[in-house]
Design a protein around this motif. Structure first.
Motif, mmCIF file in Angstrom:
data_model
loop_
_atom_site.group_PDB
_atom_site.id
_atom_site.type_symbol
_atom_site.label_atom_id
_atom_site.label_comp_id
_atom_site.label_asym_id
_atom_site.label_seq_id
_atom_site.Cartn_x
_atom_site.Cartn_y
_atom_site.Cartn_z
ATOM 1 N N UNK A 186 -62.538 15.704 45.444
ATOM 2 C CA UNK A 186 -62.116 16.226 46.742
ATOM 3 C C UNK A 186 -63.320 16.440 47.658
ATOM 4 N N UNK A 187 -63.092 16.249 48.946
ATOM 5 C CA UNK A 187 -64.137 16.517 49.930
ATOM 6 C C UNK A 187 -64.246 18.024 50.151
ATOM 7 N N UNK A 188 -65.330 18.450 50.769
ATOM 8 C CA UNK A 188 -65.511 19.868 51.081
ATOM 9 C C UNK A 188 -64.375 20.356 51.983
ATOM 10 N N UNK A 189 -63.978 19.543 52.950
ATOM 11 C CA UNK A 189 -62.882 19.927 53.856
ATOM 12 C C UNK A 189 -61.580 20.116 53.074
ATOM 13 N N UNK A 190 -61.309 19.253 52.095
ATOM 14 C CA UNK A 190 -60.096 19.388 51.289
ATOM 15 C C UNK A 190 -60.147 20.659 50.441
ATOM 16 N N UNK A 191 -61.314 20.937 49.848
ATOM 17 C CA UNK A 191 -61.470 22.152 49.048
ATOM 18 C C UNK A 191 -61.292 23.391 49.927
ATOM 19 N N UNK A 192 -61.874 23.376 51.111
ATOM 20 C CA UNK A 192 -61.730 24.508 52.032
ATOM 21 C C UNK A 192 -60.265 24.734 52.387
ATOM 22 N N UNK A 193 -59.514 23.665 52.553
ATOM 23 C CA UNK A 193 -58.089 23.782 52.877
ATOM 24 C C UNK A 193 -57.313 24.381 51.700
ATOM 25 N N UNK A 194 -57.643 23.964 50.487
ATOM 26 C CA UNK A 194 -56.992 24.530 49.292
ATOM 27 C C UNK A 194 -57.296 26.019 49.199
ATOM 28 N N UNK A 195 -58.543 26.396 49.467
ATOM 29 C CA UNK A 195 -58.921 27.811 49.437
ATOM 30 C C UNK A 195 -58.131 28.605 50.470
ATOM 31 N N UNK A 196 -57.904 28.014 51.634
ATOM 32 C CA UNK A 196 -57.136 28.686 52.678
ATOM 33 C C UNK A 196 -55.655 28.807 52.289
ATOM 34 N N UNK A 242 -48.803 34.363 33.384
ATOM 35 C CA UNK A 242 -48.016 35.428 32.748
ATOM 36 C C UNK A 242 -48.012 35.323 31.221
ATOM 37 N N UNK A 243 -48.390 34.175 30.664
ATOM 38 C CA UNK A 243 -48.466 34.035 29.209
ATOM 39 C C UNK A 243 -49.854 34.400 28.675
ATOM 40 N N UNK A 244 -50.737 34.901 29.552
ATOM 41 C CA UNK A 244 -52.071 35.304 29.136
ATOM 42 C C UNK A 244 -53.124 34.220 29.282
ATOM 43 N N UNK A 245 -52.710 33.005 29.557
ATOM 44 C CA UNK A 245 -53.646 31.903 29.726
ATOM 45 C C UNK A 245 -54.407 32.037 31.040
ATOM 46 N N UNK A 246 -55.569 31.398 31.093
ATOM 47 C CA UNK A 246 -56.339 31.392 32.336
ATOM 48 C C UNK A 246 -56.724 29.963 32.725
ATOM 49 N N UNK A 247 -55.924 28.989 32.281
ATOM 50 C CA UNK A 247 -56.207 27.600 32.636
ATOM 51 C C UNK A 247 -56.102 27.398 34.139
ATOM 52 N N UNK A 248 -57.006 26.586 34.667
ATOM 53 C CA UNK A 248 -57.011 26.283 36.103
ATOM 54 C C UNK A 248 -56.091 25.109 36.390
ATOM 55 N N UNK A 249 -55.509 25.121 37.575
ATOM 56 C CA UNK A 249 -54.702 23.996 38.039
ATOM 57 C C UNK A 249 -55.612 22.940 38.645
ATOM 58 N N UNK A 250 -55.383 21.700 38.267
ATOM 59 C CA UNK A 250 -56.069 20.571 38.878
ATOM 60 C C UNK A 250 -55.149 20.086 39.989
ATOM 61 N N UNK A 251 -55.552 20.275 41.222
ATOM 62 C CA UNK A 251 -54.677 19.975 42.360
ATOM 63 C C UNK A 251 -54.396 18.487 42.511
#
Length: 106
Positions: free
Chosen positions: A2-12, A53-62
């Motif tokens: 992802x580009x920086x602009x795409x990451x910034x949009x996901x953060x927003x 909610x199941x206690x996991x902390x896996x990250x989502x790959x967008x």
């Protein structure tokens, strides 16, 4: 990647505290469809880190996983309070809020 602009949009789009519902996480059978969690943060690669909610902390790959945001009344009220606090702070400290606006516009 992802580009920086795409990451910034996901953060927003997915701020801390937003509720997420999993539709499908590829290669992770312990993560059932419909599982819910709250966003902890979005990293610089655009992955959404979630306290599930199941206690996991896996990250989502967008780029690979499927999920949806769950907008709750509680979340809307929290965002409204934050916006009101920000507005109040900008009235009390106009020189600081001006610099923030300039930084956000770059």
């Amino acid at each position: 990647m992802l580009s920086k602009a795409e990451v910034d949009e996901i953060k927003r789009m997915y701020p801390q505290g937003m509720k997420i519902r999993l539709i499908e996480m590829q290669g992770e059978p312990q993560m059932p469809d419909g599982l819910e969690g709250k966003v902890k943060m979005v990293d610089d690669a655009g992955q959404i880190h979630v306290a599930w909610s199941n206690g996991s902390s896996l990250a989502l790959n967008t780029e690979k996983d499927y999920f949806e945001a769950v907008i709750t009344q509680e979340y809307l009220e929290q965002r409204r309070r934050e916006a009101m606090e920000e507005k109040q702070n900008s009235r009390e400290n106009p020189e600081e809020s001006g610099s923030e606006i300039t930084q956000n516009m770059m």
